[in-house]
Design a protein around this motif. Structure first.
Motif, PDB file in Angstrom:
ATOM      1  N   LYS A  89      -8.777  74.740   7.680  1.00 56.47           N
ATOM      2  CA  LYS A  89     -10.179  75.086   7.906  1.00 56.47           C
ATOM      3  C   LYS A  89     -11.021  73.834   8.085  1.00 56.47           C
ATOM      4  O   LYS A  89     -11.840  73.734   9.005  1.00 56.47           O
ATOM      5  N   ARG A  90     -10.829  72.870   7.214  1.00 63.03           N
ATOM      6  CA  ARG A  90     -11.611  71.636   7.299  1.00 63.03           C
ATOM      7  C   ARG A  90     -11.365  70.920   8.625  1.00 63.03           C
ATOM      8  O   ARG A  90     -12.285  70.371   9.235  1.00 63.03           O
ATOM      9  N   LYS A  91     -10.118  70.928   9.082  1.00 61.73           N
ATOM     10  CA  LYS A  91      -9.794  70.266  10.342  1.00 61.73           C
ATOM     11  C   LYS A  91     -10.401  71.017  11.527  1.00 61.73           C
ATOM     12  O   LYS A  91     -10.879  70.394  12.486  1.00 61.73           O
ATOM     13  N   PHE A  92     -10.368  72.335  11.486  1.00 60.43           N
ATOM     14  CA  PHE A  92     -11.010  73.118  12.539  1.00 60.43           C
ATOM     15  C   PHE A  92     -12.509  72.866  12.551  1.00 60.43           C
ATOM     16  O   PHE A  92     -13.118  72.746  13.620  1.00 60.43           O
ATOM     17  N   ASP A  93     -13.113  72.805  11.375  1.00 66.17           N
ATOM     18  CA  ASP A  93     -14.553  72.551  11.301  1.00 66.17           C
ATOM     19  C   ASP A  93     -14.893  71.197  11.920  1.00 66.17           C
ATOM     20  O   ASP A  93     -15.901  71.054  12.618  1.00 66.17           O
ATOM     21  N   THR A  94     -14.052  70.205  11.678  1.00 69.69           N
ATOM     22  CA  THR A  94     -14.267  68.881  12.266  1.00 69.69           C
ATOM     23  C   THR A  94     -14.138  68.939  13.776  1.00 69.69           C
ATOM     24  O   THR A  94     -14.957  68.361  14.511  1.00 69.69           O
ATOM     25  N   PHE A  95     -13.120  69.627  14.263  1.00 72.31           N
ATOM     26  CA  PHE A  95     -12.927  69.778  15.714  1.00 72.31           C
ATOM     27  C   PHE A  95     -14.140  70.458  16.346  1.00 72.31           C
ATOM     28  O   PHE A  95     -14.667  70.000  17.372  1.00 72.31           O
ATOM     29  N   THR A  96     -14.591  71.540  15.755  1.00 76.84           N
ATOM     30  CA  THR A  96     -15.734  72.277  16.290  1.00 76.84           C
ATOM     31  C   THR A  96     -16.977  71.399  16.327  1.00 76.84           C
ATOM     32  O   THR A  96     -17.712  71.368  17.320  1.00 76.84           O
ATOM     33  N   ARG A  97     -17.197  70.669  15.258  1.00 76.54           N
ATOM     34  CA  ARG A  97     -18.391  69.827  15.159  1.00 76.54           C
ATOM     35  C   ARG A  97     -18.352  68.662  16.149  1.00 76.54           C
ATOM     36  O   ARG A  97     -19.370  68.312  16.749  1.00 76.54           O
ATOM     37  N   GLN A  98     -17.189  68.072  16.352  1.00 80.16           N
ATOM     38  CA  GLN A  98     -17.097  66.853  17.162  1.00 80.16           C
ATOM     39  C   GLN A  98     -16.841  67.106  18.641  1.00 80.16           C
ATOM     40  O   GLN A  98     -17.255  66.290  19.484  1.00 80.16           O
ATOM     41  N   TYR A  99     -16.185  68.217  18.987  1.00 82.43           N
ATOM     42  CA  TYR A  99     -15.735  68.370  20.370  1.00 82.43           C
ATOM     43  C   TYR A  99     -16.302  69.579  21.112  1.00 82.43           C
ATOM     44  O   TYR A  99     -16.094  69.697  22.317  1.00 82.43           O
ATOM     45  N   LEU A 100     -16.994  70.449  20.417  1.00 82.38           N
ATOM     46  CA  LEU A 100     -17.660  71.548  21.100  1.00 82.38           C
ATOM     47  C   LEU A 100     -19.156  71.272  21.128  1.00 82.38           C
ATOM     48  O   LEU A 100     -19.758  70.927  20.105  1.00 82.38           O
ATOM     49  N   HIS A 101     -19.764  71.396  22.290  1.00 80.71           N
ATOM     50  CA  HIS A 101     -21.197  71.170  22.450  1.00 80.71           C
ATOM     51  C   HIS A 101     -21.915  72.471  22.101  1.00 80.71           C
ATOM     52  O   HIS A 101     -21.865  73.437  22.869  1.00 80.71           O
ATOM     53  N   LEU A 102     -22.573  72.486  20.986  1.00 78.60           N
ATOM     54  CA  LEU A 102     -23.117  73.732  20.445  1.00 78.60           C
ATOM     55  C   LEU A 102     -24.644  73.757  20.454  1.00 78.60           C
ATOM     56  O   LEU A 102     -25.296  72.725  20.306  1.00 78.60           O
ATOM     57  N   THR A 103     -25.161  74.978  20.579  1.00 79.02           N
ATOM     58  CA  THR A 103     -26.582  75.211  20.357  1.00 79.02           C
ATOM     59  C   THR A 103     -26.825  75.234  18.854  1.00 79.02           C
ATOM     60  O   THR A 103     -25.914  75.002  18.056  1.00 79.02           O
TER      61      THR A 103
END
Length: 369
Positions: A88-102
């Motif tokens: 979960k922590r690794k997915f959260d890092t991926f989402t935060r760093q590599y997905l451009h989010l609103t």
């Protein structure tokens, strides 16, 4: 041009994260200003909640009435639920760093009240329209928010089931009426649309939009695991003995280790289990494997992209998502075969994949304006 994508991008699933990353990356490379709408309603925030009891559980009613029973039930399931908390922590890092989010939207009402500004909304890919799941009944995934003048299209959306129950027909027809163009991932999706009175086209899942070189750059962030050669198993269901049998056969025949990227549960027949792999690890492990044995669409897709020797075993109803792409590429014998043949004519596969990729890119080019 500003594009906002809505998809199931943050559900701790490799395929979901990678398809979101791929569509975003492709569109940015084409020169568009792209963000993924960070929509995460209550039903998508339950993966690691201690007190969560699925509504479909036979214990749901009793757990809702009796807090002590609910506590004991959740204690019982906690070891399984939190076994992959490191992932979960690794997915959260991926989402935060590599997905451009609103900004985060926690409910459909928030989306309606303060919709993200865009020139085009895209209902993105994967099983966003699967009405056997909450998201398939959520108006957000049918773009029921924002100014009416914003152009609305879908790209590789999936109903994921053979047919939509009749009780949802009227609502889905209303929701789809505002779309300028509709594309889906499976041929069954095209048939469903036709039955609802809409024209749709089948396109590739976004992971196929990125060339091999882009995926190689993606996995360059991770080093080879430096271990013995292996058969990679990604077994989501852990209920089909054919995956275990084929993995053992390949391992014995070729002197290989069986390595599993674990999903919700540990794969019991693997010699090495990776329970905390992030999306980079997932792609890297497929690339480095000698063989891939799976029941996963996206593990299959990446095996095709990397020209890996693979076999797929799938016994569930929504087989179209695998069947369609494999038969189109001429490798349908890799699906549910008693004797998989691993000598694949990759020249023909890559040629057909290139044609389908151009068709899919053309859909986006023509329908973003």
């Amino acid at each position: 041009m500003k594009i906002k994508i809505i998809t199931c991008h943050d559900v701790y699933n490799y395929g979901a994260s990678l398809q979101a990353y791929a569509l975003q990356t492709y569109l940015i490379a084409e020169g568009y200003d792209v963000e993924i709408i960070d929509y995460k309603p209550d039903y998508m925030r339950v993966h690691y909640k201690f007190w969560y009891v699925p509504r479909g559980s036979r214990y749901y009613t009793l757990a809702k009435k009796n807090i002590f029973f609910r506590f004991l039930l959740c204690c019982y399931f906690a070891p399984k639920r939190f076994a992959t908390y490191g992932r979960k922590r690794k997915f959260d890092t991926f989402t935060r760093q590599y997905l451009h989010l609103t900004r985060r939207y926690n409910s459909y009402q928030e989306l309606v009240s303060d919709p993200p500004a865009a020139d085009v909304y895209i209902a993105g890919s994967d099983q966003i329209w699967n009405c056997a799941l909450p998201n398939g009944k959520d108006p957000a995934y049918f773009l029921q928010f924002g100014d009416e003048d914003v152009r609305r299209i879908s790209y590789a959306a999936s109903f994921a089931i053979p047919e939509v129950p009749k009780e949802y027909h009227s609502q889905i027809q209303t929701w789809l009426s505002g779309f300028s163009a509709i594309s889906v991932r499976e041929l069954t999706g095209v048939s469903i649309l036709k039955g609802l009175g809409f024209c749709g086209t089948s396109v590739l899942d976004p992971v196929f939009l990125l060339p091999v070189d882009t995926w190689l750059s993606f996995i360059s962030r991770k080093k080879n695991m430096g271990q013995a050669k292996y058969v990679l198993v990604y077994d989501l269901s852990l209920s089909d003995s054919r995956l275990q049998a084929e993995s053992h056969r390949l391992a014995a025949q070729h002197g290989l280790q069986i390595v599993s990227i674990d999903a919700a549960r540990k794969c019991p027949y693997a010699q090495k289990n990776l329970k905390d792999a992030d999306p980079f690890d997932f792609v890297r492990c497929i690339y480095d494997a000698e063989f891939v044995v799976t029941d996963s669409f996206h593990a299959t897709a990446l095996s095709l992209i990397f020209n890996k020797k693979f076999s797929v075993f799938y016994g569930q109803k929504n087989i179209s998502r695998l069947q369609d792409i494999l038969h189109y590429l001429g490798v349908g014998d890799q699906l549910n075969s008693k004797n998989p043949v691993y000598e694949i004519d990759w020249g023909k596969v890559n040629s057909k994949l290139s044609e389908f990729r151009l068709h899919s890119m053309d859909f986006l080019t023509k329908n973003l304006y």
